[in-house]
Design an enzyme around this catalytic site. Structure first.
Site, PDB file in Angstrom:
ATOM      1  N   GLU A   6       0.828  -1.202  -0.112  1.00 12.68           N
ATOM      2  CA  GLU A   6       0.534  -0.006  -0.519  1.00 12.68           C
ATOM      3  C   GLU A   6       0.804   0.711  -0.009  1.00 12.68           C
ATOM      4  O   GLU A   6       1.952   1.434   0.904  1.00 12.68           O
ATOM      5  CB  GLU A   6      -1.590  -0.152   1.119  1.00 12.68           C
ATOM      6  CG  GLU A   6      -2.153   0.351   1.007  1.00 12.68           C
ATOM      7  CD  GLU A   6      -3.360  -0.004  -0.019  1.00 12.68           C
ATOM      8  OE1 GLU A   6      -2.848  -0.132  -1.387  1.00 12.68           O
ATOM      9  OE2 GLU A   6      -3.274  -1.583  -0.015  1.00 12.68           O
ATOM     10  N   GLY A  91     -16.462   4.362  -3.910  1.00 12.46           N
ATOM     11  CA  GLY A  91     -15.985   4.843  -2.264  1.00 12.46           C
ATOM     12  C   GLY A  91     -15.500   4.027  -1.525  1.00 12.46           C
ATOM     13  O   GLY A  91     -15.169   4.139  -0.294  1.00 12.46           O
ATOM     14  N   GLY A  93     -12.689   2.303  -1.655  1.00  6.72           N
ATOM     15  CA  GLY A  93     -11.385   1.701  -1.588  1.00  6.72           C
ATOM     16  C   GLY A  93     -11.081   0.268  -2.763  1.00  6.72           C
ATOM     17  O   GLY A  93     -10.521  -0.418  -2.275  1.00  6.72           O
ATOM     18  N   LEU A  94     -12.027   0.631  -3.053  1.00  4.72           N
ATOM     19  CA  LEU A  94     -11.793  -0.815  -4.454  1.00  4.72           C
ATOM     20  C   LEU A  94     -11.619  -0.226  -5.836  1.00  4.72           C
ATOM     21  O   LEU A  94     -12.245  -1.118  -6.497  1.00  4.72           O
ATOM     22  CB  LEU A  94     -13.681  -1.646  -4.657  1.00  4.72           C
ATOM     23  CG  LEU A  94     -13.158  -2.300  -3.269  1.00  4.72           C
ATOM     24  CD1 LEU A  94     -14.607  -3.553  -2.969  1.00  4.72           C
ATOM     25  CD2 LEU A  94     -11.755  -3.352  -2.457  1.00  4.72           C
ATOM     26  N   SER A  96     -13.091   1.560  -7.908  1.00  6.65           N
ATOM     27  CA  SER A  96     -14.077   2.533  -8.524  1.00  6.65           C
ATOM     28  C   SER A  96     -13.949   2.925 -10.018  1.00  6.65           C
ATOM     29  O   SER A  96     -13.623   3.377 -11.013  1.00  6.65           O
ATOM     30  CB  SER A  96     -15.586   2.532  -8.365  1.00  6.65           C
ATOM     31  OG  SER A  96     -14.987   3.987  -7.074  1.00  6.65           O
ATOM     32  N   SER A  97     -12.763   4.098  -9.462  1.00  7.98           N
ATOM     33  CA  SER A  97     -12.819   5.309 -10.746  1.00  7.98           C
ATOM     34  C   SER A  97     -11.586   4.596 -11.052  1.00  7.98           C
ATOM     35  O   SER A  97     -11.864   4.805 -12.926  1.00  7.98           O
ATOM     36  CB  SER A  97     -12.063   6.722  -9.973  1.00  7.98           C
ATOM     37  OG  SER A  97     -10.935   6.454  -9.151  1.00  7.98           O
ATOM     38  N   GLU A 129      -6.986  10.147 -14.357  1.00  7.24           N
ATOM     39  CA  GLU A 129      -7.253  10.440 -13.554  1.00  7.24           C
ATOM     40  C   GLU A 129      -6.536  11.659 -12.124  1.00  7.24           C
ATOM     41  O   GLU A 129      -7.473  12.522 -12.004  1.00  7.24           O
ATOM     42  CB  GLU A 129      -6.975   9.212 -12.038  1.00  7.24           C
ATOM     43  CG  GLU A 129      -7.274   9.383 -10.848  1.00  7.24           C
ATOM     44  CD  GLU A 129      -8.547   8.262  -9.992  1.00  7.24           C
ATOM     45  OE1 GLU A 129      -8.669   8.821  -9.145  1.00  7.24           O
ATOM     46  OE2 GLU A 129      -8.300   7.873 -11.076  1.00  7.24           O
ATOM     47  N   ASP A 141      -3.142   0.330  -9.554  1.00  6.17           N
ATOM     48  CA  ASP A 141      -4.991  -0.008  -9.856  1.00  6.17           C
ATOM     49  C   ASP A 141      -5.150   0.443 -10.953  1.00  6.17           C
ATOM     50  O   ASP A 141      -6.280  -0.928 -11.706  1.00  6.17           O
ATOM     51  CB  ASP A 141      -6.161   1.373  -9.895  1.00  6.17           C
ATOM     52  CG  ASP A 141      -5.967   1.544  -8.164  1.00  6.17           C
ATOM     53  OD1 ASP A 141      -5.254   0.384  -7.022  1.00  6.17           O
ATOM     54  OD2 ASP A 141      -6.569   2.611  -7.317  1.00  6.17           O
TER      55      ASP A 141
END
Length: 318
Positions: A6, A91, A93-94, A96-97, A129, A141
């Site tokens: 992370e 929203g 933390g997976l 999505s954006s 992004e 991501d």
């Protein structure tokens, strides 16, 4: 979803994400302009096919940004019209954006018969992004969304972009527990953490990056040698580093991690950018559903559990 590693992508480090069997789907046909709608959002996303319209509203900003980035690569000006659907919570933390960016990029390339290398397309989505919402995100991501393979995690060196697949044991399930506390990277302290990591002046931030890179290597070694008992300690150490050294967890995420261990998880930690969102727990596939239900019940908040598997990355369907 990131298994381990992370914030290391902000320093050219190692990450170990996996594409999930949750995602974004676009059903569309070629058109003169870009016109996408979704029942789950308030705004339609419209942009000129050449990408030179305004940035749009809401999630339409991402669509417009991807169009601009592909335009800069020379994509023919072919638009799309259709609908966007998603099984990903927003929203949480997976990513999505990133999933939306990658899906739009694949769709726009498909209708224009415009070929882009998968990793280069992930970089298009990464730049989108920043263009859309000003978030200086890493490549993780988007790369996972493009390069993922069913039953595998992706070991990615974000400095060199070298990558390889790491097989996940068939008996392991990925249990995602959403804390119910939404966050967006653009409104969290994500950019501040990036600046701190890039400056390298805070010893705690440096320590997290250094130790987290080692944890990625150790988790990969444990997976490849089937030493699953080692994963619990590695994930717990990773979460503690995120809590103490990087300071990106919140009490709700800390509580969910503890509950996951109490209810039999093999390993558990926060996943994503933090400041809300989700945890990931590794569990025996036979116990995964019960684990998720037990954690949500004990959490007594607004949490939601998803039992997931590593899936293939983005591509054309139907």
């Amino acid at each position: 979803m990131n298994l381990i590693g992370e914030y290391t992508d902000l320093a050219g480090g190692l990450v170990l994400p996996a594409a999930l069997d949750l995602g974004v789907r676009i059903d569309a046909l070629p058109a003169e302009t870009i016109n996408l709608r979704s029942e789950g959002y308030d705004h339609a996303a419209r942009a000129a096919a050449d990408g030179h319209a305004g940035q749009g509203a809401g999630w339409g900003r991402y669509v417009s940004a991807v169009a601009v980035e592909l335009d800069l690569l020379g994509r023919p000006p072919v638009g799309i019209e259709g609908t966007v659907s998603s099984t990903l919570p927003v929203g949480a933390g997976l990513s999505s954006s990133a999933a939306l960016e990658v899906a739009v990029a694949v769709a726009l390339c498909a209708v224009a018969d415009f070929e882009v290398d998968p990793l280069a397309l992930a970089q298009v989505a990464q730049r989108s992004e920043l263009r859309a919402v000003g978030v200086p995100c890493g490549i993780m991501d988007q790369a996972a969304s493009m390069l993922g393979k069913a039953g595998h995690a992706l070991l990615l060196d974000t400095g060199s972009l070298e990558h390889e697949l790491v097989e996940l044991p068939a008996e392991l399930a990925l249990v995602i527990v959403d804390s119910g506390i939404q966050r967006s990277l653009e409104s969290s302290q994500y950019a501040e953490r990036r600046r701190e990591i890039e400056r390298g002046s805070d010893p705690r931030r440096r320590r997290h990056i250094e130790t987290e890179n080692e944890r990625v290597r150790d988790v990969v070694a444990a997976l490849r040698t089937q030493r699953l008992d080692d994963l619990g300690g590695l994930f717990r150490d990773g979460h503690e580093s995120l809590r103490r050294d990087l300071e990106v967890t919140i009490p709700e995420l800390d509580r969910l991690v503890e509950l996951a261990y109490e209810h039999g998880a093999i390993a558990a930690r926060m996943t994503g950018g933090g400041f809300g969102g989700s945890i990931v727990a590794l569990a025996d596939t036979r116990d995964a559903a019960q684990l998720g239900e037990s954690v949500v019940r004990a959490y007594a908040g607004h949490g939601t559990a998803y039992v997931c598997a590593a899936a293939d990355g983005a591509g054309e369907v139907g």
